[in-house]
Design a protein around this motif. Structure first.
Motif, short mmCIF file in Angstrom:
data_model
loop_
_atom_site.label_atom_id
_atom_site.label_comp_id
_atom_site.label_asym_id
_atom_site.label_seq_id
_atom_site.Cartn_x
_atom_site.Cartn_y
_atom_site.Cartn_z
N TYR A 192 10.24 2.33 0.23
CA TYR A 192 9.95 1.35 -0.82
C TYR A 192 10.92 1.09 -1.55
CZ TYR A 192 6.73 -0.14 -4.35
OH TYR A 192 6.09 -1.04 -5.40
N ILE A 193 12.04 2.03 -2.00
CA ILE A 193 12.74 1.57 -3.36
C ILE A 193 14.04 1.32 -2.55
CG2 ILE A 193 11.86 3.55 -4.91
CD1 ILE A 193 14.22 5.28 -4.08
N MET A 244 11.81 13.40 -1.30
CA MET A 244 10.96 12.21 -1.24
C MET A 244 10.39 11.95 -0.04
SD MET A 244 12.47 8.61 -2.82
CE MET A 244 13.30 9.31 -4.41
N THR A 245 9.16 11.21 -0.26
CA THR A 245 8.41 10.95 1.02
C THR A 245 9.48 9.92 1.87
OG1 THR A 245 7.12 9.43 0.14
CG2 THR A 245 6.23 11.58 0.13
N PRO A 246 9.26 9.58 3.00
CA PRO A 246 9.79 8.52 3.82
C PRO A 246 9.23 7.23 3.21
CG PRO A 246 9.24 10.21 5.39
CD PRO A 246 8.79 10.74 3.91
N GLY A 282 11.79 -8.12 2.21
CA GLY A 282 11.44 -6.73 1.40
C GLY A 282 10.03 -6.35 1.80
N ALA A 283 9.49 -7.13 2.61
CA ALA A 283 8.05 -6.70 2.83
C ALA A 283 7.78 -7.07 4.62
CB ALA A 283 6.88 -7.26 2.07
N ILE A 284 6.93 -6.61 5.12
CA ILE A 284 6.51 -7.03 6.53
C ILE A 284 5.11 -7.67 6.05
CG2 ILE A 284 5.70 -6.48 8.69
CD1 ILE A 284 7.67 -4.14 8.62
N ALA A 285 5.17 -8.94 5.91
CA ALA A 285 3.78 -9.90 5.55
C ALA A 285 4.05 -11.16 5.89
CB ALA A 285 3.62 -9.43 3.99
N LEU A 312 0.80 -1.29 -0.10
CA LEU A 312 0.04 -0.04 -0.08
C LEU A 312 0.84 1.26 -0.06
CD1 LEU A 312 -2.68 -1.18 2.82
CD2 LEU A 312 -2.76 -1.35 0.31
N ARG A 313 2.11 1.04 0.26
CA ARG A 313 3.18 2.18 0.41
C ARG A 313 2.63 3.22 1.39
NH1 ARG A 313 5.25 4.75 -5.17
NH2 ARG A 313 4.24 2.98 -6.11
#
Length: 570
Positions: free
Chosen positions: A291-292, A284-286, A307-310, A18-19
């Protein structure tokens, strides 16, 4: 009831899909994220962390870097950067491979590390060919096939040789790309495409290269992304032109922040977190900066388990106190605090046998560095000179008229420095090539190293011949390193006994040594945003424009050998 190892509550948790940050609870089981939700009913645990409004972000992933370019080992590197939030790296260790081939590479990567390390297959060993440079190892088809069978190797390391990649002939690098595509069709093909655009860029992409990490401009970033490339942004490319191009065009899906080459003294201050922090400070937004440096590099490299908290992803994460400052208070690797991981790490020195005693060359004397020409007895010659820029590793090709007396060229009175490259693998009797540099060492002194990309022969530059000779003798005695003299006296020294490119000293020691070398270079008048890398890439024959090896001067794009002196046309 389900038993888990850890529950984290009252955190702002970054959702890469969802960024944005969400106020949810996070559970961890067997080193992986289990269930992330506002409430976690029916879960039991022995450990609960209450973050009281702090931020939780995935571990950083550096998709393009070189452990050996940091002059350190996998374990020391991991210990250093884990505390900064980097939990996974993809390393292309072509420096040790140039020194000792596939045996040296396998020995080097055998050391355990507290972080997860995946690797790129060194594609360009040598970076050009044997007619342009002498190296100690080589990667050919047999070695490529060998490494493709190792699951740790997940991409083809940076393809550097523009001429062979774009050649109409069936070259080695074309065959390497073809084999990788056949055996691992989704494998990323990392590129090294500095300043190439238009049809030149099209040729590179057409021949299979998918990625570039070199020095960028906003225009180049736009062109590469529009043509399907994934662009990795390193520190020297982080200027407003590039960052604004990414933000204004919403290019976040097509870029990642990478470190490429991190100097040891820089690693004392930070790693990928420094780039993320800088991106935020540049507007740039945090959320996008994180994300990058987490999800897009993981996706690009096919690392779908991180690369994700999932649920099901490796439980690598950082606890952040202040999002704008990216102040990291603690890092977890596989659900375990880095403080416990590093505390239990062995401090035994790493000594890979294939990379020891690799510097084999005869001692030089002052007479070896007398610059002569047979073009005229007395008069004027035109010299082809490497001119250093103050930003980046590109050089300019300039010419200057120099006086000649009894065949000896007077370079000393023209504000130039002498540069020497000596073959050091015992393959060509320590043959030397001489050149001249503008905007290098200005003061009375010299600098020399065996850490010279990518052939890693002995390279020494200076205005003081005695200092240059003293450096050469010391490099032989200590089996490699990075040394600076003031006048003829050695004042800064970083021994690199592992292949002449790596130290097994603690990073605090090595970083201090390199920091002193950097400081001394500045005092001698060397001007560049990265003095260490600037000098060491004067020998990088794939980085524009004019560079030097043990075989002489070469124009990079055409790979044409350039004579040091020409007859004066006036």
């Amino acid at each position: 009831m389900t038993q888990v190892d850890l529950i984290i509550k009252n955190a702002h948790v970054f959702n890469v899909y969802l960024r944005k940050f969400q106020d949810v609870q996070v559970s961890i089981k067997n080193g992986k994220f289990y269930w992330i939700n506002e409430h976690l009913p029916n879960l039991t645990t022995k450990q609960v962390i209450d973050l009281r409004g702090k931020y939780l972000i995935p571990g950083f992933i550096d998709a393009h870097m070189h452990i050996d370019s940091s002059m350190t080992t996998p374990k020391i590197m991991g210990n250093a950067i884990l505390r900064y939030g980097t939990t996974t790296i993809v390393a292309d260790d072509h420096e040790v491979t140039n020194v000792a081939g596939i045996e040296g590479l396998k020995d080097f990567i055998s050391e355990d590390s507290p972080i997860d390390i995946f690797f790129g297959i060194p594609s360009s060993v040598p970076s050009t060919n044997n007619q342009m440079e002498t190296i100690g190892g080589k990667i050919g088809i047999a070695e490529i096939k060998d490494l493709l069978d190792d699951p740790r190797f997940i991409c083809l390391g940076e393809v550097m040789n523009f001429k062979d990649v774009t050649s109409k002939n069936d070259t080695l690098i074309k065959n390497i790309i073809r084999i990788c595509r056949k055996q691992k069709p989704t494998m990323p093909i990392e590129g090294h495409t500095p300043a190439y655009h238009g049809e030149d860029l099209a040729k590179i992409i057409f021949n299979g290269v998918t990625t570039d990490h070199t020095q960028q401009t906003g225009k180049l970033v736009d062109e590469k992304i529009r043509n399907g490339m994934f662009v990795e942004i390193q520190l020297k490319s982080m200027h407003p032109d590039v960052i604004n191009t990414i933000m204004n065009n919403n290019y976040y899906e097509h870029v990642a922040l990478v470190t490429d080459d991190s100097m040891p003294d820089t690693l004392l201050k930070g790693h990928l977190n420094l780039l993320v922090r800088k991106a935020i400070k540049m507007g740039m937004t945090p959320e996008n900066a994180i994300y990058i440096s987490t999800y897009t590099p993981a996706r690009h490299m096919g690392l779908w388990d991180r690369g994700a908290i999932a649920p099901g992803r490796v439980a690598d994460f950082s606890i952040v106190d202040n999002l704008q400052e990216l102040s990291i208070s603690e890092v977890y690797k596989g659900g375990i605090s880095e403080k416990n991981i590093i505390k239990n790490t062995s401090s035994t020195k790493f000594i890979p046998k294939s990379l020891i005693n690799s510097v084999q060359a005869p001692k030089l004397s002052k007479k070896d560095l007398i610059l002569k020409t047979n073009l005229v007895d007395n008069g004027i010659v035109t010299a082809n000179i490497i001119q250093i820029n103050e930003v980046g590793t590109f050089t300019n090709h300039i010419q200057r008229q120099l006086k000649v007396h009894n065949h000896i060229v007077d370079w000393q009175t023209n504000g130039l420095a002498l540069i020497m490259v000596q073959e050091r693998y015992g393959l060509n009797k320590g043959k030397i090539a001489l050149g001249l540099v503008d905007r290098g060492i200005i003061g009375d002194g010299a600098v020399g190293a065996t850490w010279c990309h990518d052939h890693h022969n002995i390279m020494i530059m200076g205005t003081n011949i005695a200092g240059m000779i003293n450096i050469q003798h010391q490099l032989l005695e200590q089996q490699g390193g990075y040394i600076v003299t003031k006048k003829d006296r050695i004042v800064a020294n970083a021994p690199l006994p592992i292949g002449g490119v790596v130290s097994n000293e603690p990073l605090s020691t090595l970083g201090s040594q390199i920091g002193k070398i950097r400081k001394t270079l500045v005092e001698l008048g060397y001007k560049n945003t990265n003095e260490i890398m600037s000098f060491s890439t004067l020998s990088l024959l794939v980085s524009p424009t004019l560079k030097i090896s043990d075989k002489g001067l070469f124009e990079v794009k055409s790979q044409k050998k350039i004579s040091l002196f020409e007859l004066n046309k006036n």
